[in-house]
Design a protein around this motif. Structure first.
Motif, PDB file in Angstrom:
ATOM      1  N   TYR A  65      -0.094  50.143  94.579  1.00 14.80           N
ATOM      2  CA  TYR A  65      -1.188  48.946  94.229  1.00 14.80           C
ATOM      3  C   TYR A  65      -0.365  47.941  93.438  1.00 14.80           C
ATOM      4  O   TYR A  65       0.523  48.288  92.572  1.00 14.80           O
ATOM      5  CB  TYR A  65      -2.299  49.591  93.040  1.00 14.80           C
ATOM      6  CG  TYR A  65      -2.947  48.623  92.513  1.00 14.80           C
ATOM      7  CD1 TYR A  65      -4.007  47.837  93.301  1.00 14.80           C
ATOM      8  CD2 TYR A  65      -2.812  48.282  91.184  1.00 14.80           C
ATOM      9  CE1 TYR A  65      -4.918  46.773  92.549  1.00 14.80           C
ATOM     10  CE2 TYR A  65      -3.830  47.103  90.499  1.00 14.80           C
ATOM     11  CZ  TYR A  65      -4.618  46.589  91.241  1.00 14.80           C
ATOM     12  OH  TYR A  65      -5.382  45.526  90.723  1.00 14.80           O
ATOM     13  N   ASN A  66       0.007  46.733  94.236  1.00 16.37           N
ATOM     14  CA  ASN A  66       0.735  45.757  93.323  1.00 16.37           C
ATOM     15  C   ASN A  66       2.186  46.180  93.180  1.00 16.37           C
ATOM     16  O   ASN A  66       2.652  45.892  92.227  1.00 16.37           O
ATOM     17  CB  ASN A  66       0.005  45.198  91.938  1.00 16.37           C
ATOM     18  CG  ASN A  66      -1.297  44.251  92.446  1.00 16.37           C
ATOM     19  OD1 ASN A  66      -1.609  44.032  93.517  1.00 16.37           O
ATOM     20  ND2 ASN A  66      -2.031  44.222  91.375  1.00 16.37           N
ATOM     21  N   GLU A  67       2.813  46.528  94.111  1.00 18.04           N
ATOM     22  CA  GLU A  67       4.259  47.143  94.255  1.00 18.04           C
ATOM     23  C   GLU A  67       5.029  46.088  95.147  1.00 18.04           C
ATOM     24  O   GLU A  67       6.073  46.761  95.677  1.00 18.04           O
ATOM     25  CB  GLU A  67       4.095  48.468  94.760  1.00 18.04           C
ATOM     26  CG  GLU A  67       3.174  49.673  93.994  1.00 18.04           C
ATOM     27  CD  GLU A  67       4.070  49.751  92.564  1.00 18.04           C
ATOM     28  OE1 GLU A  67       5.225  49.248  92.304  1.00 18.04           O
ATOM     29  OE2 GLU A  67       3.653  50.474  91.803  1.00 18.04           O
ATOM     30  N   SER A  68       4.691  45.023  95.075  1.00 18.22           N
ATOM     31  CA  SER A  68       5.483  44.079  95.729  1.00 18.22           C
ATOM     32  C   SER A  68       6.898  43.967  95.452  1.00 18.22           C
ATOM     33  O   SER A  68       7.675  43.628  96.148  1.00 18.22           O
ATOM     34  CB  SER A  68       4.904  42.493  95.854  1.00 18.22           C
ATOM     35  OG  SER A  68       5.001  41.944  94.767  1.00 18.22           O
ATOM     36  N   LYS A  69       7.548  44.409  94.108  1.00 18.27           N
ATOM     37  CA  LYS A  69       8.537  44.345  93.652  1.00 18.27           C
ATOM     38  C   LYS A  69       9.315  45.333  94.209  1.00 18.27           C
ATOM     39  O   LYS A  69      10.559  45.181  94.279  1.00 18.27           O
ATOM     40  CB  LYS A  69       8.587  44.172  92.303  1.00 18.27           C
ATOM     41  CG  LYS A  69       9.666  44.022  91.320  1.00 18.27           C
ATOM     42  CD  LYS A  69       9.879  44.068  89.968  1.00 18.27           C
ATOM     43  CE  LYS A  69       9.208  42.760  89.487  1.00 18.27           C
ATOM     44  NZ  LYS A  69       9.411  42.700  87.960  1.00 18.27           N
ATOM     45  N   ALA A 308      11.815  55.046  84.956  1.00 21.45           N
ATOM     46  CA  ALA A 308      11.276  55.761  83.771  1.00 21.45           C
ATOM     47  C   ALA A 308      10.674  54.045  82.993  1.00 21.45           C
ATOM     48  O   ALA A 308      11.399  53.225  83.043  1.00 21.45           O
ATOM     49  CB  ALA A 308      12.024  56.376  82.935  1.00 21.45           C
ATOM     50  N   PRO A 309       9.993  54.109  82.030  1.00 20.19           N
ATOM     51  CA  PRO A 309       9.557  53.090  81.088  1.00 20.19           C
ATOM     52  C   PRO A 309      10.769  52.878  80.176  1.00 20.19           C
ATOM     53  O   PRO A 309      11.494  53.769  79.964  1.00 20.19           O
ATOM     54  CB  PRO A 309       8.650  53.354  80.352  1.00 20.19           C
ATOM     55  CG  PRO A 309       7.817  54.725  81.037  1.00 20.19           C
ATOM     56  CD  PRO A 309       8.902  55.311  81.814  1.00 20.19           C
ATOM     57  N   PHE A 310      11.284  51.591  80.107  1.00 21.26           N
ATOM     58  CA  PHE A 310      12.383  51.065  79.437  1.00 21.26           C
ATOM     59  C   PHE A 310      12.036  50.466  78.208  1.00 21.26           C
ATOM     60  O   PHE A 310      13.176  49.987  77.482  1.00 21.26           O
ATOM     61  CB  PHE A 310      13.519  50.537  80.362  1.00 21.26           C
ATOM     62  CG  PHE A 310      12.750  49.264  80.842  1.00 21.26           C
ATOM     63  CD1 PHE A 310      12.548  48.039  80.351  1.00 21.26           C
ATOM     64  CD2 PHE A 310      12.317  49.476  82.261  1.00 21.26           C
ATOM     65  CE1 PHE A 310      12.076  46.880  81.183  1.00 21.26           C
ATOM     66  CE2 PHE A 310      11.736  48.318  83.137  1.00 21.26           C
ATOM     67  CZ  PHE A 310      11.619  47.271  82.501  1.00 21.26           C
ATOM     68  N   GLN A 318       2.396  55.452  78.893  1.00 21.03           N
ATOM     69  CA  GLN A 318       2.600  56.581  79.966  1.00 21.03           C
ATOM     70  C   GLN A 318       2.195  58.115  79.314  1.00 21.03           C
ATOM     71  O   GLN A 318       1.614  58.743  79.991  1.00 21.03           O
ATOM     72  CB  GLN A 318       4.001  56.498  80.532  1.00 21.03           C
ATOM     73  CG  GLN A 318       4.451  57.622  81.624  1.00 21.03           C
ATOM     74  CD  GLN A 318       5.749  57.886  81.954  1.00 21.03           C
ATOM     75  OE1 GLN A 318       6.761  58.357  80.689  1.00 21.03           O
ATOM     76  NE2 GLN A 318       6.339  57.491  82.819  1.00 21.03           N
ATOM     77  N   ARG A 319       2.918  58.213  78.031  1.00 25.41           N
ATOM     78  CA  ARG A 319       2.831  59.525  77.536  1.00 25.41           C
ATOM     79  C   ARG A 319       1.286  59.533  77.181  1.00 25.41           C
ATOM     80  O   ARG A 319       0.858  60.966  77.083  1.00 25.41           O
ATOM     81  CB  ARG A 319       3.771  59.758  76.447  1.00 25.41           C
ATOM     82  CG  ARG A 319       5.043  59.624  77.003  1.00 25.41           C
ATOM     83  CD  ARG A 319       5.352  60.687  78.069  1.00 25.41           C
ATOM     84  NE  ARG A 319       6.662  60.339  78.870  1.00 25.41           N
ATOM     85  CZ  ARG A 319       7.843  61.087  78.348  1.00 25.41           C
ATOM     86  NH1 ARG A 319       7.681  62.065  77.435  1.00 25.41           N
ATOM     87  NH2 ARG A 319       8.970  61.177  79.233  1.00 25.41           N
ATOM     88  N   SER A 458      -0.807  48.788  83.202  1.00 23.46           N
ATOM     89  CA  SER A 458       0.429  48.731  83.954  1.00 23.46           C
ATOM     90  C   SER A 458       1.466  48.607  83.277  1.00 23.46           C
ATOM     91  O   SER A 458       1.422  48.704  81.806  1.00 23.46           O
ATOM     92  CB  SER A 458       0.392  47.356  84.593  1.00 23.46           C
ATOM     93  OG  SER A 458       0.298  46.415  83.825  1.00 23.46           O
ATOM     94  N   ILE A 459       2.592  49.547  83.789  1.00 24.79           N
ATOM     95  CA  ILE A 459       4.027  49.702  83.227  1.00 24.79           C
ATOM     96  C   ILE A 459       4.849  48.736  83.939  1.00 24.79           C
ATOM     97  O   ILE A 459       4.950  48.587  85.294  1.00 24.79           O
ATOM     98  CB  ILE A 459       4.404  50.933  83.217  1.00 24.79           C
ATOM     99  CG1 ILE A 459       3.541  51.865  82.364  1.00 24.79           C
ATOM    100  CG2 ILE A 459       5.786  51.085  82.800  1.00 24.79           C
ATOM    101  CD1 ILE A 459       3.761  53.232  82.303  1.00 24.79           C
ATOM    102  N   GLU A 460       5.841  47.921  83.075  1.00 24.02           N
ATOM    103  CA  GLU A 460       6.707  47.035  83.776  1.00 24.02           C
ATOM    104  C   GLU A 460       7.821  47.796  84.678  1.00 24.02           C
ATOM    105  O   GLU A 460       8.202  48.965  84.333  1.00 24.02           O
ATOM    106  CB  GLU A 460       7.533  46.224  82.560  1.00 24.02           C
ATOM    107  CG  GLU A 460       8.224  45.123  83.229  1.00 24.02           C
ATOM    108  CD  GLU A 460       9.048  44.454  82.213  1.00 24.02           C
ATOM    109  OE1 GLU A 460       9.957  43.506  82.475  1.00 24.02           O
ATOM    110  OE2 GLU A 460       8.631  44.560  80.963  1.00 24.02           O
ATOM    111  N   ARG A 461       8.065  47.313  85.639  1.00 22.75           N
ATOM    112  CA  ARG A 461       9.062  47.843  86.728  1.00 22.75           C
ATOM    113  C   ARG A 461      10.120  47.077  87.139  1.00 22.75           C
ATOM    114  O   ARG A 461      10.150  45.782  86.938  1.00 22.75           O
ATOM    115  CB  ARG A 461       8.253  48.272  88.226  1.00 22.75           C
ATOM    116  CG  ARG A 461       6.954  48.972  87.962  1.00 22.75           C
ATOM    117  CD  ARG A 461       7.427  50.456  87.526  1.00 22.75           C
ATOM    118  NE  ARG A 461       6.207  51.321  87.812  1.00 22.75           N
ATOM    119  CZ  ARG A 461       6.211  52.395  87.171  1.00 22.75           C
ATOM    120  NH1 ARG A 461       7.315  53.043  86.305  1.00 22.75           N
ATOM    121  NH2 ARG A 461       4.889  53.157  87.399  1.00 22.75           N
TER     122      ARG A 461
END
Length: 467
Positions: A65-69, A308-310, A318-319, A458-461
């Motif tokens: 889902y919205n993973e174009s990156k 992982a979240p940075f 996430q947790r 959402s979590i930044e990738r």
């Protein structure tokens, strides 16, 4: 004995047993796990044979889902698998970005009008595109947004053609030999219905043909602590619970399943926040209740690398979601609690998750209250309290260091002296800083359970190609 003395006495006895149980379980699990790793390496060297001529046909399901990156990098790495018989199925779960278009254009997919057999529930499938790239089948499923990963994976199960499937995430790198190592367990035992692999942190790792080139620890403290946490979790508890067929979770990051068994229990539950743990618990209950021989296995040799979240903010999101998912699963499958019908799963695994995962924040909160009451009443032995705290700190740090060093007997990974020093520093930082933060996150997640159970942030990738 006044009320305060009685309170301190009772809670003191409770914490003595609670901490002794935790230390014993972790020590036993770590010892058995490291011994098991060493035994497997020796066995592999003696046999000097891993490859075989028979291949289970596998569908790799990648919900997006919205993973174009990250989606092209993920699929390109999948095409490097050291495996002869698999297809890649990308499920575009109503993305509003260019995820689907990137897949269609880069792999020259064409619209496919083949009939779809609905075997597990999912939102409406709108379009299917298919094609081949280097003789590997690639399928793109476009569907209405289901609001969760479970619904997307169910759509992939309905579309997939093969009797075994892998469920993974769209921001991961599945190591090129992961399928080879995980299918070996199906060959060894006909009763195996699912195999979980080891999840490791991909942030900052360089890959070449879906294999890690350099696995040194990175200097971002949040990422480094998670790296050590993942290694400890997937080595200590997973291998230990695997010895008596009592793993309660196969990470959503990578799991290989026999498709007909998943269909038999209704697929993934779209109403579950912890859909991966929910499915494994349902498989356990189903097979035990109907007295069907089965085995759910784990292998540390099948590795999947995840982002992982940075940032601390994303880590908190996430947790908190993970803990709400744990609460939901533990409540939904409370039939497992101290139920002799389920044997080791109930006695060891479920009890451990209940006492040291679900109830841990409340035990920590009680500890804070006890210390405050004892301090205000002038009954706190400060020297003894400091000694106990130091012993706990040393136990946790030593455990982390030993498990990290066990990497050398997993796959012969090189361990750098700089990493050892950083590991020691991060092990202290985890106990003194990271775990207190997790305590507040889990308390918040518990208090907001009803209100935010199905909320999603959402979590930044990062772009994995830039690693």
């Amino acid at each position: 004995m006044d009320n305060i003395d009685l309170f301190l006495y009772v809670t003191g006895i409770f914490f003595a047993f609670y901490m002794f149980g935790y230390a014993t379980y972790i020590t036993l699990g770590g010892t058995i796990s490291i011994w098991s790793l060493r035994k497997n390496r020796l066995k592999e060297r003696m046999e000097n044979e891993l490859d075989h001529d028979f291949f289970f046909p596998i569908s790799i399901l990648v919900p997006a889902y919205n993973e174009s990156k990250t989606i092209l990098t993920t699929v390109n790495h999948l095409l490097e698998m050291h495996y002869k018989l698999f297809e890649v199925v990308i499920i575009d779960d109503g993305s509003t970005d260019t995820t689907a278009q990137l897949i269609i254009e880069n792999y020259n997919l064409k619209k496919d009008h083949k009939p779809i057999r609905i075997q597990v529930p999912s939102k409406e499938i709108l379009e299917v595109y298919s094609g081949e790239f280097n003789s590997i089948p690639i399928v793109l499923v476009r569907k209405k947004n289901g609001g969760n990963k479970a619904d997307a994976v169910n759509a992939g199960i309905n579309i997939s053609r093969y009797p075994y499937f892998v469920s993974m995430d769209a921001d991961e790198v599945l190591q090129a030999d992961a399928l080879k190592y995980s299918t070996r367990l199906f060959l060894e035992d006909d009763n195996v219905i699912a195999v979980g692999g080891q999840i490791r942190i991909a942030n900052g790792i360089e890959f070449e043909k879906a294999m890690p080139v350099d696995t040194r620890l990175k200097k971002n403290p949040i990422v480094s602590i998670q790296t050590l946490e993942y290694i400890r979790s997937f080595i200590t508890s997973r291998i230990f619970h695997d010895t008596f067929n009592a793993n309660l979770n196969i990470s959503g990051g990578f799991g290989l399943f026999k498709k007909d068994t998943v269909i038999a229990v209704g697929g993934y539950d779209p109403n579950s926040v912890g859909e991966d743990m929910d499915l494994v618990l349902r498989l356990h209950v189903h097979h035990r209740t109907h007295q069907i021989p089965y085995s759910i296995k784990y292998t540390p040799d099948a590795v999947c690398w995840t982002q992982a979240p940075f940032t601390l903010r994303d880590l908190g999101k996430q947790r908190a979601r993970w803990h709400r998912g744990l609460i939901q699963c533990m409540l939904n499958y409370r039939v497992l609690f101290l139920n002799p019908k389920f044997k080791a799963i109930s006695l060891f695994s479920y009890t451990y998750y209940f006492l040291y995962e679900l109830m841990a924040p409340f035990a920590e909160l009680l500890g804070i209250i006890v210390i405050c009451v004892a301090l205000m009443a002038g009954k706190l032995n400060i020297s003894f309290a400091i000694l106990i705290a130091l012993l706990y700190l040393c136990f946790c740090v030593l455990q982390t260091i030993l498990i990290y060093m066990s990497k050398s007997i997993q796959r012969g990974e090189k361990i750098y002296m700089g990493d050892v020093a950083w590991t020691i520093f991060m092990a202290f930082a985890e106990v003194l800083l990271f775990r207190p933060v997790l305590f507040f996150i889990r308390i918040y997640a518990t208090l907001s359970y009803t209100r935010k159970l199905h909320s999603w942030s959402s979590i930044e990738r990062e772009n994995l190609e830039a690693s």
